[in-house]
Motif scaffolding. Structure first.
Motif, PDB file in Angstrom:
ATOM      1  N   ALA A   1      52.572 -10.304  34.351  1.00  0.00           N
ATOM      2  CA  ALA A   1      52.053 -11.312  32.999  1.00  0.00           C
ATOM      3  C   ALA A   1      50.775 -10.670  32.619  1.00  0.00           C
ATOM      4  CB  ALA A   1      51.394 -12.631  34.020  1.00  0.00           C
ATOM      5  N   SER A   2      50.825 -10.442  31.283  1.00  0.00           N
ATOM      6  CA  SER A   2      49.808  -9.707  30.421  1.00  0.00           C
ATOM      7  C   SER A   2      49.922  -9.843  29.176  1.00  0.00           C
ATOM      8  CB  SER A   2      49.624  -8.201  31.104  1.00  0.00           C
ATOM      9  OG  SER A   2      50.753  -7.549  30.580  1.00  0.00           O
ATOM     10  N   THR A   3      49.102  -9.767  28.146  1.00  0.00           N
ATOM     11  CA  THR A   3      49.214  -9.908  26.807  1.00  0.00           C
ATOM     12  C   THR A   3      49.493  -8.551  26.322  1.00  0.00           C
ATOM     13  OG1 THR A   3      48.363 -10.806  24.846  1.00  0.00           O
ATOM     14  CG2 THR A   3      46.653  -9.681  26.060  1.00  0.00           C
ATOM     15  N   SER A   4      49.529  -8.145  24.971  1.00  0.00           N
ATOM     16  CA  SER A   4      49.735  -7.076  24.217  1.00  0.00           C
ATOM     17  C   SER A   4      51.058  -6.654  24.692  1.00  0.00           C
ATOM     18  CB  SER A   4      48.862  -5.756  24.689  1.00  0.00           C
ATOM     19  OG  SER A   4      48.964  -4.684  23.939  1.00  0.00           O
TER      20      SER A   4
ATOM     21  N   TRP B   1      47.412 -18.537  23.223  1.00  0.00           N
ATOM     22  CA  TRP B   1      46.613 -17.898  22.258  1.00  0.00           C
ATOM     23  C   TRP B   1      46.412 -18.455  20.884  1.00  0.00           C
ATOM     24  CZ3 TRP B   1      44.186 -14.847  24.982  1.00  0.00           C
ATOM     25  CH2 TRP B   1      44.873 -14.219  26.159  1.00  0.00           C
TER      26      TRP B   1
ATOM     27  N   SER C   1      56.360  -6.677  30.666  1.00  0.00           N
ATOM     28  CA  SER C   1      55.270  -7.784  30.470  1.00  0.00           C
ATOM     29  C   SER C   1      55.788  -9.037  29.947  1.00  0.00           C
ATOM     30  CB  SER C   1      54.097  -7.235  30.172  1.00  0.00           C
ATOM     31  OG  SER C   1      54.252  -7.084  28.622  1.00  0.00           O
TER      32      SER C   1
ATOM     33  N   ASP D   1      54.149 -12.654  28.138  1.00  0.00           N
ATOM     34  CA  ASP D   1      52.906 -13.320  27.477  1.00  0.00           C
ATOM     35  C   ASP D   1      53.524 -14.610  27.057  1.00  0.00           C
ATOM     36  OD1 ASP D   1      50.517 -13.649  26.567  1.00  0.00           O
ATOM     37  OD2 ASP D   1      50.710 -12.202  25.016  1.00  0.00           O
ATOM     38  N   ARG D   2      52.914 -15.707  27.496  1.00  0.00           N
ATOM     39  CA  ARG D   2      53.208 -16.787  27.090  1.00  0.00           C
ATOM     40  C   ARG D   2      52.392 -17.224  25.848  1.00  0.00           C
ATOM     41  NH1 ARG D   2      51.882 -22.270  27.311  1.00  0.00           N
ATOM     42  NH2 ARG D   2      49.856 -21.934  28.531  1.00  0.00           N
ATOM     43  N   ARG D   3      52.926 -17.319  24.685  1.00  0.00           N
ATOM     44  CA  ARG D   3      52.141 -17.242  23.483  1.00  0.00           C
ATOM     45  C   ARG D   3      51.254 -18.462  22.991  1.00  0.00           C
ATOM     46  NH1 ARG D   3      50.122 -12.707  22.466  1.00  0.00           N
ATOM     47  NH2 ARG D   3      49.549 -13.390  20.045  1.00  0.00           N
TER      48      ARG D   3
ATOM     49  N   ALA E   1      58.084 -17.592  25.444  1.00  0.00           N
ATOM     50  CA  ALA E   1      57.123 -16.285  25.927  1.00  0.00           C
ATOM     51  C   ALA E   1      57.846 -15.018  25.258  1.00  0.00           C
ATOM     52  CB  ALA E   1      57.625 -16.182  27.368  1.00  0.00           C
TER      53      ALA E   1
END
Length: 367
Positions: free
Chosen positions: A320-323, A337, A330, A332-334, A346
């Motif tokens: 679980a991480s952004t970028s 943001w 990875s 990322d549940r957008r 995601a």
């Protein structure tokens, strides 16, 4: 012969040092704030770390070669590169079109900084981009768009901009120059985050601008010098060092993305999947016309935020991480943001794990 090289050959060739006997085969980092001055003030030698660095120049030469440009400039981040381009091109009184479905920080910069300076800012989705740009002075397109992965018809947009004398800037971060080359489709400028797949190890932040227009590159170089958003010499070397394996890594990431998208497309726990490489994807036709590879990102919609969290928790491989663009897959549940997506949306960034292992892991995590 250059145009016939494969991606890995292009990547290795771009970072190759000169074949000088006794010199290092691998590029060497130059981390320096100051340089010895010459009595000849017109010699054009390096003087200060904000205005020039040999490692920058080697990296910029490699990036220009990969993008099919005559020149490239490195910046401290992808946003530093994008905002520098927008400051140079979008002057007060001009109309700027930015992606409504692209990276959210770009919209924030345009509305919070450029609009108060007298720039008319219009937001348009990938589908609306050509229509919204009909009377624009500067157009910033992102294709595939992040995070929804819709695709802009870059050739059509470029021809429209060229007829009017508008400047087209394309954010090539998601596709990378190994996936598409916007300059060959008619774009004036490419901007991108090298933080992602090009450096590929989730351990640095960098960006760049590439173009074959000397006037624009000269203005951008002056902007970088005065604003000071420069890339450190060591970080430039890390990107340069990573570029040599970019072809291999990106090939595996695209392979993993295609396999995962096929599995997710038929999984009962999945409400929707977007991947330009899927034959049934709305963007597939345009993507086939302008992309060599379809990228390492897959957009998926699950039931809710809890379903996304459970997917990561039950997986042995997902992080679980952004970028995106790193060697680890990875998620990322957008919505966290502020993107205009559902709570269960995601963005999955595919890493370089073995394809069968990754698909099996995600499938059991969704079960």
């Amino acid at each position: 012969m250059d145009g016939q090289y494969g991606d890995s050959t292009r990547s290795v060739k771009a970072v190759a040092s000169e074949h000088v006997p006794g010199s290092p085969v691998a590029p060497q980092p130059v981390s320096a704030a100051t340089f010895h001055l010459s009595a000849d003030e017109a010699a054009g030698l390096d003087t200060y770390g904000r205005s020039g660095n040999p490692t920058w120049r080697q990296l910029e030469s490699a990036l220009a070669e990969l993008e099919g440009a005559t020149a490239a400039l490195t910046f401290a981040s992808g946003m530093a590169a994008i905002t520098a381009a927008l400051r140079v091109l979008a002057k007060p009184g001009t109309k700027l079109v930015v992606p409504a479905d692209g990276y959210y920080q770009v919209r924030r910069y345009a509305s919070e900084y450029l609009a108060p300076q007298g720039v008319t800012v219009v937001e348009a989705s990938a589908e609306q981009m050509c229509e919204a740009s009909a009377d624009a002075d500067v157009v910033l397109a992102e294709s595939p768009a992040n995070p929804g992965l819709d695709v802009v018809d870059l050739y059509r947009l470029a021809m429209q901009c060229r007829r009017r004398g508008a400047i087209l800037v394309v954010d090539n971060t998601t596709a990378t120059p190994l996936g598409q080359q916007p300059l060959s489709l008619g774009a004036d400028v490419v901007v991108a985050s090298a933080t992602k797949a090009l450096s590929g190890h989730s351990d640095l932040v960098a960006g760049y601008v590439a173009s074959s227009r000397a006037d624009l590159m000269s203005a951008l170089e002056r902007e970088r010098l005065l604003a000071g958003a420069v890339l450190g010499g060591f970080e430039a070397w890390l990107v340069l060092r990573s570029l040599g394996t970019a072809g291999l890594r990106f090939e595996r990431q695209c392979q993993n993305a295609a396999a995962l998208a096929v599995m997710l497309h038929t999984h009962p726990a999945v409400r929707a999947v977007r991947y330009p490489g899927l034959p049934g994807d709305p963007a597939h036709g345009v993507a086939c016309a302008q992309m060599k590879r379809f990228g390492g990102l897959v957009a998926v919609e699950l039931a809710d935020a809890a379903a996304v969290e459970a997917l990561v928790r039950r997986s042995a491989l997902l992080v679980a991480s952004t970028s995106f663009g790193g060697i680890h897959t990875s998620v990322d549940r957008r919505a966290r943001w502020g993107d205009a997506v559902s709570e269960g949306f995601a963005r999955i960034s595919l890493g370089i794990e073995d394809t069968d292992d990754l698909v099996a892991d995600v499938e059991q995590a969704l079960a």
